[in-house]
Write a protein that holds these residues in place. Structure first.
Motif, PDB file in Angstrom:
ATOM      1  N   GLU A 220       0.908  -1.214  -0.090  1.00 41.90           N
ATOM      2  CA  GLU A 220       0.153   0.009  -0.176  1.00 41.90           C
ATOM      3  C   GLU A 220       0.809   1.166   0.014  1.00 41.90           C
ATOM      4  O   GLU A 220       0.729   2.434  -0.558  1.00 41.90           O
ATOM      5  N   ARG A 221       1.834   1.371   0.971  1.00 38.97           N
ATOM      6  CA  ARG A 221       2.724   2.281   1.097  1.00 38.97           C
ATOM      7  C   ARG A 221       3.625   2.423  -0.489  1.00 38.97           C
ATOM      8  O   ARG A 221       3.644   3.667  -0.726  1.00 38.97           O
ATOM      9  N   ASP A 224       1.277   4.132  -2.744  1.00 41.16           N
ATOM     10  CA  ASP A 224       1.262   5.850  -2.468  1.00 41.16           C
ATOM     11  C   ASP A 224       2.310   6.524  -2.865  1.00 41.16           C
ATOM     12  O   ASP A 224       2.222   7.651  -3.576  1.00 41.16           O
ATOM     13  N   ASN A 225       3.642   5.895  -2.856  1.00 40.70           N
ATOM     14  CA  ASN A 225       4.786   6.459  -3.324  1.00 40.70           C
ATOM     15  C   ASN A 225       4.744   6.623  -4.801  1.00 40.70           C
ATOM     16  O   ASN A 225       5.148   7.785  -5.218  1.00 40.70           O
ATOM     17  N   LYS A 228       2.486   9.601  -5.347  1.00 41.87           N
ATOM     18  CA  LYS A 228       3.134  10.931  -5.201  1.00 41.87           C
ATOM     19  C   LYS A 228       4.367  11.408  -6.154  1.00 41.87           C
ATOM     20  O   LYS A 228       4.264  12.422  -6.375  1.00 41.87           O
TER      21      LYS A 228
END
Ligand code: ARG
Length: 585
Positions: A220-221, A224-225, A228
């Protein structure tokens, strides 16, 4: 003029003189070499139109071939074939022209600008064998088209914009949390120096990828990266730029080892600025609509044999996809280069993707009506056992490892033939590259093939080393003569008694037709089969004829001329395949 054109012209004229339409006068290589060298079946076709017996037409035509300078014999045989043998003197005069003319006298088609998209490596990962075929086949196609006089532009189209970047960022954060990229209060300029070396980077990606499969939060992270990064976050962009720099440096080295080079090192990210306007234009043109939250374009056509689903251009979460990037890439390519043709290489399992986005590009008028879009889908390179190629440990094979394996195999084979003191590293590498490239290119691109190191590295049979060996053999004969670069080939001596020489010259004369055909069909394997035959023909001549001992000067000159021409045709061909021959081996 191409050899085949000359033969056809002679035959067409004979048809015309005999009172038939000249288009029936087509000559092909005989499929019964025991009977004749060339044949024409036009009388069979003309028979229907002229309501005459085909044999009568064939006989009329043969009468009108009398006195021509190309065919030594021409014979009408029942039911209406025309069988011909070519004149040796004509072959000699054609070779004479080939030897002095640029590009062996080949005629160029209209000049086109052609982009070849054949890189496709992902910046986060080392080059592995999946990218090998693309590089080898793409480079050869680019060289063939360039040889035909076209303006060619090779583009890497680096994969630098997907989840792989988000994964690396996340893993880097776990490994080096102290880096300024991960300090939200950091306001200074980020370091110039990359926070990893290429070997660290190569370890980071697989670790991250493995983690994301078992750790949903990590995945998930990473996701997100990626968002971004795509949204322009400075820290993510800075790391991304480091990944590209470190990776591209390494990629360049790897491609250089393969004798592959690109005019453009563009990436998927270069297309991103064009996406918003492009999507808007799809909407304005009324070709995109929302389906299940995603934006799609219908691309099915009535003539489709299988169902072609709509092309997804924006995902339901707003993210762009593979097709979005490829479409937006077309925009800058058209703007900056205005190509007449774009050729893409990738695994043939990506076929649907190309069909879909090519159709969207046409539907949305992103290319001209006559802009050609080609996808060359290649098959899988399997191991000797016919199963997908793996390392001994079962992992994905790195390109560097593969190259070093083949060089070892070549070295072993060469040790059987030569004294070890004669074997230098450069020669081994040259032979190794020929083994890999020829092994790949001699197969039709769409077919899967088995990577068999032993066979590919062999000096006998249809292999790269055999071709090199033939060239080196010619070089070594020429070294034993007094001829220099200033030697002007002449093919004047009477060669009519030497069947092997005639066969060799016939092969040489087919060069222009062969290259033209390889270019038309984007098929490097045609060059391989040509040089295999040419090498066989040369070796036949070599074993049959006393070249250096020939006392008749004119004759010896002819032999040496044939050697020089054979060498330069072979060297040109292997250059089109993307490898070169050593001086000695
Ligand atoms: N990066 C892609 C892959 O590794 C290949 C890209 C091929 N070129 C293209 N324009 N889609 O599968």
């Amino acid at each position: 003029m191409n050899f085949s054109v000359l033969l056809n012209n002679v035959m067409a004229e004979a048809f015309e003189k005999a009172g038939y339409d000249r288009t029936y006068g087509k000559v092909s290589v005989s499929n019964r070499p025991d009977l004749c060298e060339y044949q024409c079946n036009g009388a069979m076709a003309a028979a229907k139109a002229y309501h005459k017996a085909p044999i009568q037409i064939a006989e009329d035509v043969v009468r009108n071939l009398e006195g021509n300078a190309v065919f030594e014999t021409a014979e009408a045989v029942k039911p209406g074939f025309i069988n011909m043998n070519i004149s040796t003197a004509f072959l000699q005069s054609y070779c004479n022209e080939m030897a002095v003319k640029d590009h062996f006298g080949m005629e160029f088609p209209e000049k086109k600008t052609i982009i070849v998209d054949y890189g496709g490596p992902n910046v986060a990962k080392p080059l592995h064998i999946g990218h090998l075929r693309s590089a080898i086949i793409g480079e050869s196609i680019k060289r063939i088209l360039k040889y035909m006089g076209h303006e060619t532009i090779g583009d890497t189209h680096l994969g630098d914009w997907g989840l792989q970047i988000g994964l690396i960022i996340e893993e880097l954060k776990e490994r080096k949390p102290e880096l300024p990229y991960f300090d939200p209060s950091f306001t200074g300029a980020y370091p110039e120096e990359a926070p990893f070396t290429i070997s660290e980077l190569e370890a980071i990606y697989p670790a991250a990828s493995a983690k994301s499969k078992v750790d949903a939060d990590f995945a998930e992270r990473a996701h997100d990266n990626t968002l971004k990064l795509q949204g322009g976050d400075p820290a993510c962009r800075a790391i991304w730029q480091h990944i590209i720099n470190v990776s591209v440096n390494d990629l360049k080295k790897n491609y250089e080892n393969l004798n592959v080079s690109f005019e453009l090192w563009k990436a998927e990210s270069d297309a991103q600025p064009y996406i918003p306007d492009m999507i808007q234009s799809f909407k304005d043109q009324g070709i995109a609509y929302v389906s299940d939250g995603a934006l799609v374009v219908d691309v099915a056509e009535d003539t489709d044999k299988t169902e072609i689903p709509p092309c997804l251009v924006v995902k339901s979460d707003g993210a762009s996809l593979y097709a979005t990037t490829d479409l937006a890439t077309i925009i800058w390519r058209m703007n900056d280069y205005h190509p007449d043709q774009m050729i893409y290489l990738a695994d043939k399992r990506q076929d649907l993707h190309y069909t879909q986005f090519f159709r969207v590009a046409r539907k949305a008028h992103m290319v001209e009506e006559d802009t050609r879009l080609n996808f060359i889908g290649f098959g899988t390179m399997n191991g000797k056992d016919g199963k997908p190629f793996k390392t001994r440990a079962g992992g994905v094979m790195r390109l560097e490892a593969l190259i070093s394996d083949i060089n070892d195999a070549v070295y072993e084979k060469m040790k059987e033939r030569y004294d070890e003191s004669e074997l230098d590293e450069k020669t081994v590498k040259q032979v190794g590259l020929a083994a890999i490239k020829y092994g790949d290119l001699s197969n039709q691109a769409t077919k899967d093939y088995n990577f068999d190191i032993d066979r590919f590295a062999s000096f006998e049979g249809n292999t790269g080393p055999y071709i090199l060996y033939t060239i080196v053999r010619i070089k070594s004969i020429l070294r034993r003569t007094e001829i220099t670069d200033a030697f002007a080939p002449t093919f004047n001596a009477d060669a009519s008694g030497n069947a092997c020489l005639k066969a060799l010259m016939k092969n040489l004369c087919g060069f222009a037709d062969m290259v033209e055909n390889a270019a038309e069909e984007l098929a490097p394997h045609k060059i391989c089969s040509y040089i295999y035959q040419l090498s066989d023909a040369f070796n036949g001549f070599y074993h049959d004829t006393q070249i250096l001992k020939e006392e008749d000067t004119e004759k010896k000159n002819l032999y040496l001329s044939v050697l020089v021409l054979t060498k330069s045709v072979l060297e040109t061909c292997i250059d089109l395949l993307g490898f070169e021959a050593p001086e000695r081996m």
